[in-house]
Design an enzyme around this catalytic site. Structure first.
Site, PDB file in Angstrom:
ATOM      1  N   LYS A   1     -14.646  -3.961  -1.991  1.00 39.84           N
ATOM      2  CA  LYS A   1     -13.916  -2.888  -2.689  1.00 39.84           C
ATOM      3  C   LYS A   1     -13.684  -3.202  -4.171  1.00 39.84           C
ATOM      4  O   LYS A   1     -13.633  -2.301  -5.002  1.00 39.84           O
ATOM      5  CB  LYS A   1     -12.593  -2.595  -1.979  1.00 39.84           C
ATOM      6  CG  LYS A   1     -12.801  -1.937  -0.619  1.00 39.84           C
ATOM      7  CD  LYS A   1     -11.496  -1.515   0.029  1.00 39.84           C
ATOM      8  CE  LYS A   1     -11.766  -1.022   1.446  1.00 39.84           C
ATOM      9  NZ  LYS A   1     -10.571  -0.465   2.080  1.00 39.84           N
TER      10      LYS A   1
ATOM     11  N   ALA B   1       0.825  -8.758   0.379  1.00 45.63           N
ATOM     12  CA  ALA B   1       0.562  -8.413  -1.029  1.00 45.63           C
ATOM     13  C   ALA B   1      -0.935  -8.504  -1.312  1.00 45.63           C
ATOM     14  O   ALA B   1      -1.363  -8.883  -2.392  1.00 45.63           O
ATOM     15  CB  ALA B   1       1.344  -9.355  -1.946  1.00 45.63           C
TER      16      ALA B   1
ATOM     17  N   GLY C   1      -4.973  -6.512  -0.855  1.00 40.01           N
ATOM     18  CA  GLY C   1      -5.573  -5.309  -1.431  1.00 40.01           C
ATOM     19  C   GLY C   1      -4.877  -4.038  -0.975  1.00 40.01           C
ATOM     20  O   GLY C   1      -4.552  -3.166  -1.792  1.00 40.01           O
ATOM     21  N   ALA C   2      -4.637  -3.918   0.346  1.00 33.88           N
ATOM     22  CA  ALA C   2      -4.029  -2.683   0.863  1.00 33.88           C
ATOM     23  C   ALA C   2      -2.605  -2.551   0.335  1.00 33.88           C
ATOM     24  O   ALA C   2      -2.206  -1.474  -0.135  1.00 33.88           O
ATOM     25  CB  ALA C   2      -4.051  -2.697   2.384  1.00 33.88           C
TER      26      ALA C   2
ATOM     27  N   GLY D   1      -2.475   2.412  12.209  1.00 36.35           N
ATOM     28  CA  GLY D   1      -3.304   2.632  11.021  1.00 36.35           C
ATOM     29  C   GLY D   1      -4.432   3.640  11.199  1.00 36.35           C
ATOM     30  O   GLY D   1      -5.199   3.862  10.271  1.00 36.35           O
TER      31      GLY D   1
HETATM   32  P1  NAP Z   1      -5.913  -8.846   2.332  1.00 34.86           P
HETATM   33  O1  NAP Z   1      -6.242  -8.379   0.998  1.00 34.86           O
HETATM   34  O2  NAP Z   1      -6.641 -10.015   2.928  1.00 34.86           O
HETATM   35  O3  NAP Z   1      -4.328  -9.200   2.348  1.00 34.86           O
HETATM   36  C1  NAP Z   1      -3.693  -9.707   3.493  1.00 34.86           C
HETATM   37  C2  NAP Z   1      -2.231  -9.972   3.201  1.00 34.86           C
HETATM   38  O4  NAP Z   1      -1.664 -10.445   4.406  1.00 34.86           O
HETATM   39  C3  NAP Z   1      -2.015 -11.033   2.134  1.00 34.86           C
HETATM   40  O5  NAP Z   1      -0.892 -10.680   1.366  1.00 34.86           O
HETATM   41  C4  NAP Z   1      -1.716 -12.269   2.963  1.00 34.86           C
HETATM   42  O6  NAP Z   1      -0.796 -13.152   2.369  1.00 34.86           O
HETATM   43  C5  NAP Z   1      -1.029 -11.688   4.173  1.00 34.86           C
HETATM   44  N1  NAP Z   1      -1.198 -12.578   5.314  1.00 34.86           N
HETATM   45  C6  NAP Z   1      -2.371 -12.936   5.886  1.00 34.86           C
HETATM   46  N2  NAP Z   1      -2.126 -13.794   6.914  1.00 34.86           N
HETATM   47  C7  NAP Z   1      -0.788 -13.970   6.958  1.00 34.86           C
HETATM   48  C8  NAP Z   1       0.075 -14.748   7.768  1.00 34.86           C
HETATM   49  N3  NAP Z   1      -0.397 -15.508   8.755  1.00 34.86           N
HETATM   50  N4  NAP Z   1       1.395 -14.704   7.538  1.00 34.86           N
HETATM   51  C9  NAP Z   1       1.884 -13.938   6.524  1.00 34.86           C
HETATM   52  N5  NAP Z   1       1.136 -13.190   5.720  1.00 34.86           N
HETATM   53  C10 NAP Z   1      -0.200 -13.202   5.934  1.00 34.86           C
HETATM   54  O7  NAP Z   1      -6.065  -7.686   3.423  1.00 34.86           O
HETATM   55  P2  NAP Z   1      -5.886  -6.119   3.188  1.00 34.86           P
HETATM   56  O8  NAP Z   1      -7.163  -5.494   2.859  1.00 34.86           O
HETATM   57  O9  NAP Z   1      -4.740  -5.915   2.282  1.00 34.86           O
HETATM   58  O10 NAP Z   1      -5.517  -5.641   4.686  1.00 34.86           O
HETATM   59  C11 NAP Z   1      -4.248  -5.881   5.233  1.00 34.86           C
HETATM   60  C12 NAP Z   1      -4.148  -5.210   6.594  1.00 34.86           C
HETATM   61  O11 NAP Z   1      -4.274  -3.804   6.439  1.00 34.86           O
HETATM   62  C13 NAP Z   1      -5.269  -5.617   7.562  1.00 34.86           C
HETATM   63  O12 NAP Z   1      -4.724  -5.673   8.859  1.00 34.86           O
HETATM   64  C14 NAP Z   1      -6.247  -4.474   7.473  1.00 34.86           C
HETATM   65  O13 NAP Z   1      -7.003  -4.323   8.647  1.00 34.86           O
HETATM   66  C15 NAP Z   1      -5.296  -3.294   7.278  1.00 34.86           C
HETATM   67  N6  NAP Z   1      -5.927  -2.152   6.623  1.00 34.86           N
HETATM   68  C16 NAP Z   1      -5.960  -0.958   7.309  1.00 34.86           C
HETATM   69  C17 NAP Z   1      -6.520   0.142   6.729  1.00 34.86           C
HETATM   70  C18 NAP Z   1      -6.547   1.442   7.484  1.00 34.86           C
HETATM   71  O14 NAP Z   1      -7.264   2.370   7.078  1.00 34.86           O
HETATM   72  N7  NAP Z   1      -5.786   1.591   8.530  1.00 34.86           N
HETATM   73  C19 NAP Z   1      -7.077   0.080   5.427  1.00 34.86           C
HETATM   74  C20 NAP Z   1      -7.008  -1.147   4.736  1.00 34.86           C
HETATM   75  C21 NAP Z   1      -6.428  -2.253   5.354  1.00 34.86           C
HETATM   76  P3  NAP Z   1      -1.252 -14.217   1.227  1.00 34.86           P
HETATM   77  O15 NAP Z   1      -1.333 -13.416  -0.017  1.00 34.86           O
HETATM   78  O16 NAP Z   1      -0.133 -15.186   1.223  1.00 34.86           O
HETATM   79  O17 NAP Z   1      -2.541 -14.777   1.676  1.00 34.86           O
END
Ligand code: NAP
Length: 456
Positions: free
Chosen positions: A234, A295, A297-298, A416
């Protein structure tokens, strides 16, 4: 989209209508005669006078080859005599849809300057003669005939409708990611596109980080109409695009790319999809207090979108403070009046903020299928007001522990899936360049998913 090739007599409106509709629809426009004049460094009249008609027709065929080649998706005003050569027609048919613009020759003669048009030099009778000789060829070689006997505005409206129809037939889309097999994108787009398009396609394409450049080249060359971008591209796709929507630029994330005649436009529909999903449940963002866990991408895109939608306050809690602070700084820049706080990811901190929260959002992968990690302690949800709404961005499994906890407290909640569906619908609005009845489309997609994933 295929090229739209406008044919017809000089003065029938090919250039005026073509340029106007191209600008209305954001498509490139090419005037074949102007192209020849540029290449030869003289006017059409001068070319005729100096070299004769046969020489001009050869240059015209070269112009047909140059303008009709990839990228497709242009509106091209062909020279009046271009369809007379079989070789030109063959290229027109291969690369485009031919639209004959038929205008009453007496109307044309009234509006043309006989001085500058070589074929009119001998008076209007000659012009009527040419019209009579060519009309059958124009009609037979055209896929569509546009009767242009009214005003410029009426002609432009008719042509715009035709071009939209061409754009909507055989729409070819794709979704790229690494991995890609799991993607539900085609299951979301196809039920929507089938309402508007003939034979739409949405292919899953596995693209690695170092393959993004080649993929974009393929899109331009093969005339792929657009593509969705999923993890992990993205942010990486942005450097390959020609234009980026200001919101996507702000989020530093593009999930939808539209190909307009070889120029690639990037949008982000994830955050708008999230807000649309909330609205679907009657949740009001304006004036609300939002708490976002994570914090990444989403979380970044959602926080900024909630700020744009008038949330009263936004709290971002994450393991590392740096990412949360970066998002907070962007929100402060975007909407200085919004109260923004950041903090750590421990249960005490989350509980404390939950007390003053209207919308709680899990934007971490904690609880996601295939991941071992889950919330160790969900007691912070006990602190939410009874009227709070709980959203988990995860849709697989449909009910996470996070949502089970909200359900046990009789809180309203959502997984979601609707965000995923709405971001797809909004992407389709960009691809099709139309407004879609989003709630109706969402119902259609949920039906088409046929319980593949539960919407809760
Ligand atoms: P990302 O960029 O990898 O960010 C993940 C976030 O979760 C980071 O802030 C990370 O913290 C935190 N995290 C990961 N493991 C953790 C843990 N064990 N304990 C505490 N915090 C943790 O992922 P993303 O793209 O933002 O996606 C986040 C979620 O949203 C995923 O589940 C994804 O599937 C979902 N999503 C859904 C949709 C939809 O259409 N429904 C669209 C986009 C995303 P750190 O910064 O400390 O690493």
């Amino acid at each position: 989209m295929k090229n739209v090739i406008l044919t017809g007599m000089m003065g029938c409106g090919k250039n005026t209508l073509g340029a106007r509709v191209a600008s209305m629809l954001g498509l490139p426009f090419e005037d074949m005669d102007a192209f020849i004049e540029r290449s030869e460094g003289m006017t059409i009249s001068e070319i005729f006078a100096r070299h004769g008609e046969e020489y001009f027709r050869d240059r015209e065929t070269e112009a047909v080859m140059a303008l009709c080649k990839y990228p497709e998706g242009k509106i091209i005003a062909a020279g009046g005599g271009a369809p007379l050569r079989a070789a030109n027609l063959e290229i027109f048919r291969k690369t485009g849809v031919v639209v004959f613009i038929d205008r009453d020759p007496s109307l044309i003669v009234k509006s043309l300057d006989t001085e500058t048009r070589p074929l009119l030099a001998d008076g209007p009778e000659k012009f009527f003669d040419i019209y009579d000789r060519r009309i059958e060829i124009y009609r037979e070689s055209a896929d569509i005939v546009l009767e242009n006997h009214g005003s410029l505005a009426q002609g432009a409206d008719k042509l715009a409708e035709i071009v939209r129809g061409i754009r909507l037939s055989n729409m070819r889309l794709a979704v790229i990611g690494d991995p890609i097999e799991h993607s539900l994108s085609p299951n979301i787009h196809l039920p929507i596109l089938r309402e508007y398009c003939l034979n739409p396609a949405c292919d899953k394409v596995h693209v690695r980080r170092d393959g993004l450049g080649d993929w974009v080249k393929r899109v331009r060359e093969e005339g792929v109409d657009g593509f969705n971008v999923t993890m992990p591209h993205k942010a990486g796709i942005m450097e390959f695009l020609d234009e980026i929507h200001p919101e996507a630029e702000f989020f530093q994330s593009v999930n939808t790319v539209v190909n307009k005649g070889g120029r690639l436009y990037g949008y982000n529909t994830d955050a708008e999809g999230f807000v649309a999903a909330l609205e679907d449940r009657g949740v009001e963002v304006r004036g609300s207090r939002a708490l976002i866990l994570g914090a990444g991408g989403a979380a970044g895109a959602l926080s900024l979108k909630l700020a744009l939608c008038g949330a009263e306050s936004i709290v971002i809690l994450n393991r590392g403070s740096e990412k949360a602070e970066k998002i907070a700084a962007s929100i402060r820049e975007l909407a200085p009046s919004i109260k923004v706080s950041t903090g750590g990811f421990d249960t005490i901190t989350i509980s404390e903020y939950c007390r003053h929260t209207d919308i709680l959002i899990n934007a971490t992968p904690l609880g996601m299928a295939g991941s071992d990690a889950g919330f160790k302690d969900l007691s912070f949800i006990d602190s939410l007001p009874k009227t709070a709404f709980v959203s988990d961005l995860i849709y697989s499994p449909p009910m996470t522990e996070f949502l089970h906890k909200a359900e046990s407290l009789s809180l309203t909640f959502q997984n979601g899936l609707d965000m995923l569906i709405y971001q797809g619908i909004i992407a389709d609005e960009y691809y099709l360049d139309i407004k879609i009845d989003r709630a109706k489309a969402a119902r259609r997609v949920r039906l088409a998913l046929g319980g593949k994933i539960d919407n809760v």
